[in-house]
Design a protein around this motif. Structure first.
Motif, mmCIF file in Angstrom:
data_model
loop_
_atom_site.group_PDB
_atom_site.id
_atom_site.type_symbol
_atom_site.label_atom_id
_atom_site.label_comp_id
_atom_site.label_asym_id
_atom_site.label_seq_id
_atom_site.Cartn_x
_atom_site.Cartn_y
_atom_site.Cartn_z
ATOM 1 N N ILE A 105 -51.915 61.363 49.941
ATOM 2 C CA ILE A 105 -52.863 60.117 49.625
ATOM 3 C C ILE A 105 -53.385 59.367 50.619
ATOM 4 O O ILE A 105 -54.407 59.006 50.548
ATOM 5 N N ASP A 106 -52.368 59.024 51.389
ATOM 6 C CA ASP A 106 -52.800 57.952 52.391
ATOM 7 C C ASP A 106 -53.725 58.654 53.506
ATOM 8 O O ASP A 106 -54.746 57.870 53.657
ATOM 9 N N VAL A 107 -53.678 59.911 53.840
ATOM 10 C CA VAL A 107 -54.663 60.532 54.694
ATOM 11 C C VAL A 107 -56.175 60.741 54.095
ATOM 12 O O VAL A 107 -57.144 60.219 54.583
ATOM 13 N N LEU A 108 -56.139 60.890 52.610
ATOM 14 C CA LEU A 108 -57.357 60.865 51.828
ATOM 15 C C LEU A 108 -57.953 59.564 51.600
ATOM 16 O O LEU A 108 -59.019 59.422 51.268
ATOM 17 N N GLY A 109 -57.246 58.457 51.848
ATOM 18 C CA GLY A 109 -57.493 57.250 51.591
ATOM 19 C C GLY A 109 -57.812 56.750 50.310
ATOM 20 O O GLY A 109 -58.592 56.000 49.734
ATOM 21 N N LEU A 110 -56.948 57.526 49.260
ATOM 22 C CA LEU A 110 -56.899 57.124 47.942
ATOM 23 C C LEU A 110 -55.844 56.022 47.455
ATOM 24 O O LEU A 110 -54.999 55.844 48.033
ATOM 25 N N PRO A 141 -53.930 54.171 44.255
ATOM 26 C CA PRO A 141 -52.971 54.589 43.305
ATOM 27 C C PRO A 141 -53.708 55.193 41.908
ATOM 28 O O PRO A 141 -53.220 56.096 41.380
ATOM 29 N N ASN A 142 -54.689 54.361 41.751
ATOM 30 C CA ASN A 142 -55.470 54.912 40.320
ATOM 31 C C ASN A 142 -56.212 56.015 40.534
ATOM 32 O O ASN A 142 -56.766 56.347 39.360
ATOM 33 N N GLN A 143 -56.595 56.530 41.794
ATOM 34 C CA GLN A 143 -57.177 57.666 41.864
ATOM 35 C C GLN A 143 -56.412 58.990 41.886
ATOM 36 O O GLN A 143 -57.096 59.934 42.002
ATOM 37 N N VAL A 144 -55.160 58.453 42.012
ATOM 38 C CA VAL A 144 -54.286 59.902 42.235
ATOM 39 C C VAL A 144 -54.608 61.045 41.087
ATOM 40 O O VAL A 144 -54.530 62.183 41.194
ATOM 41 N N ASP A 145 -54.808 60.624 39.945
ATOM 42 C CA ASP A 145 -54.953 61.308 38.664
ATOM 43 C C ASP A 145 -56.099 62.193 38.863
ATOM 44 O O ASP A 145 -56.052 63.559 38.083
ATOM 45 N N ASN A 146 -57.110 61.845 39.565
ATOM 46 C CA ASN A 146 -58.185 62.513 39.801
ATOM 47 C C ASN A 146 -58.191 63.550 41.096
ATOM 48 O O ASN A 146 -59.372 63.572 41.310
ATOM 49 N N LEU A 147 -57.048 63.687 41.571
ATOM 50 C CA LEU A 147 -57.123 64.318 42.937
ATOM 51 C C LEU A 147 -57.793 65.731 42.929
ATOM 52 O O LEU A 147 -58.182 65.994 43.870
ATOM 53 N N ASP A 168 -60.349 66.455 41.533
ATOM 54 C CA ASP A 168 -61.526 66.313 41.635
ATOM 55 C C ASP A 168 -62.207 65.862 43.103
ATOM 56 O O ASP A 168 -63.341 65.484 43.260
ATOM 57 N N SER A 169 -61.242 65.588 43.840
ATOM 58 C CA SER A 169 -61.709 64.785 45.242
ATOM 59 C C SER A 169 -62.617 65.686 45.971
ATOM 60 O O SER A 169 -62.248 66.978 46.258
ATOM 61 N N SER A 170 -63.864 64.995 46.162
ATOM 62 C CA SER A 170 -64.584 66.101 47.086
ATOM 63 C C SER A 170 -64.415 66.267 48.385
ATOM 64 O O SER A 170 -64.708 67.293 48.935
ATOM 65 N N LEU A 171 -63.428 65.452 49.060
ATOM 66 C CA LEU A 171 -63.229 65.805 50.387
ATOM 67 C C LEU A 171 -62.129 66.986 50.511
ATOM 68 O O LEU A 171 -62.391 67.575 51.373
#
Length: 362
Positions: free
Chosen positions: A45-50, A52-58, A60-63
């Protein structure tokens, strides 16, 4: 073991695995065969720069999707999976560099169960590397400028001294003779500094061809024969007659000439004046040229600096000979090594490619 104990053991194992995953310095994301995310750790999560509220949409992460797409492209090209990929991410004005690998996961019966994506943020590391490279270049440039200034100042001082005395002493025959004797030598020294500097900074690409070692050695030693005899130096030579190198003859001749002249200078003030030259095969595709002298040797603290530009222990040396030689040998796909001890002499070893009968292209 009863059911309660089994449950407790499973819970303990899961807690252990979770603690390990969340405390390693590598981001981990796992997928099933349908490319659905099954787990991740805090570092991911840290590497992706997300947030906490974006974790549930992991999912769908474009990266993440882009990283996996690049992995598929690489696997189709059959790239080496042991080498991490590097992905550049532009976040506004900021750029992030992520190194990552994707490996297949298997169960105990060697059936594939999914994929494991590991990743690291290399941004700060790359910034530090660029900064260090820049500092090294600036340091080298500073040394080069200081060396040029020092070497040019000496002949310029001599020339200026003669010019300052010219109005007062021009009518004196001895002064005019001194000008004729010294000024051309000082101008020649300046010219040599410029030529050596150009050779060091812009060496021309080597024009490689097959070259017989005996021809090169015979030509070089005949050129130095008078100097060797006048200085009463004993010269021994040993050459394997069937060696044919694949080199630029002019460039390697310059290297050998520099090394021979250094050897001659090194033995000039020693009781035993001996230089040994050997040309032999090192490996199937490599020839070896060694020049060994019984001279004054090189101090341990100087060994690592002798190939630096303008580094010299000679009173009238410029300090570019070995620097140029090193670059020329490298340009010819070779290597140059030195072994030396004070008062015990020096041995330079030049390794160069041999001509291959299959073809000259390398």
């Amino acid at each position: 073991m009863n059911l309660q104990e089994q449950r407790q053991l499973i819970a303990d194992n899961n807690a252990f695995k979770e603690q390990v995953l969340n405390n390693i310095d590598t981001g981990i994301v796992t997928y099933n065969l349908n490319l659905k995310i099954t787990s991740w750790n805090a570092k991911a999560i840290d590497v992706l720069g997300l947030s906490p509220n974006q974790v549930d949409n992991l999912q769908d992460s474009s990266l993440l999707n882009e990283l996996f797409l690049q992995y598929k492209v690489g696997s189709e090209r059959k790239d080496d999976s042991t080498i991490p990929y590097i992905w550049e991410v532009n976040e506004g004005t900021q750029q992030k560099l992520i190194s990552y690998r994707v490996v297949q996961m298997y169960d105990s019966q060697e059936r594939q169960t999914g994929y494991l994506l590991s990743m690291n943020d290399e941004t700060e590391k790359k910034k530090l590397e660029r900064k260090l490279n820049s500092q090294e270049k600036m340091h080298a440039l500073g040394q080069l400028v200081a060396g040029v200034a020092h070497e040019i100042r000496n002949p310029l001082t001599s020339i200026k001294t003669f010019i300052d005395l010219l109005p007062k002493k021009y009518d004196q025959p001895k002064f005019r003779a001194s000008i004729i004797d010294h000024l051309p030598a000082e101008v020649g020294r300046l010219n040599k500094i410029v030529i050596d500097l150009l050779d060091y900074s812009r060496p021309r690409p080597p024009k490689k061809e097959r070259y017989n070692s005996i021809n090169e050695l015979t030509s070089l030693l005949s050129f130095l024969q008078i100097t060797i005899e006048n200085k009463q130096i004993v010269l021994e030579q040993s050459v394997e007659g069937d060696l044919v190198f694949y080199i630029d003859p002019q460039q390697i001749r310059q290297v050998l000439l520099n090394l021979m002249l250094n050897a001659i200078d090194a033995v000039e003030k020693t009781e035993e004046k001996k230089i040994t030259v050997k040309i032999e095969k090192e490996h199937a595709n490599t020839g070896k040229i060694t020049i060994t002298d019984t001279g004054i040797g090189i101090r341990k603290e100087d060994i690592n600096r002798i190939f630096e530009p303008f580094y010299t222990n000679k009173e009238k040396g410029i300090g570019l000979g070995l620097s140029v030689s090193y670059k020329l040998v490298k340009e010819n796909n070779g290597d140059i090594q030195v072994d030396s001890h004070p008062s015990q002499g020096t041995k330079f070893t030049v390794l160069l490619p041999l001509f291959e009968t299959e073809g000259e292209e390398r």
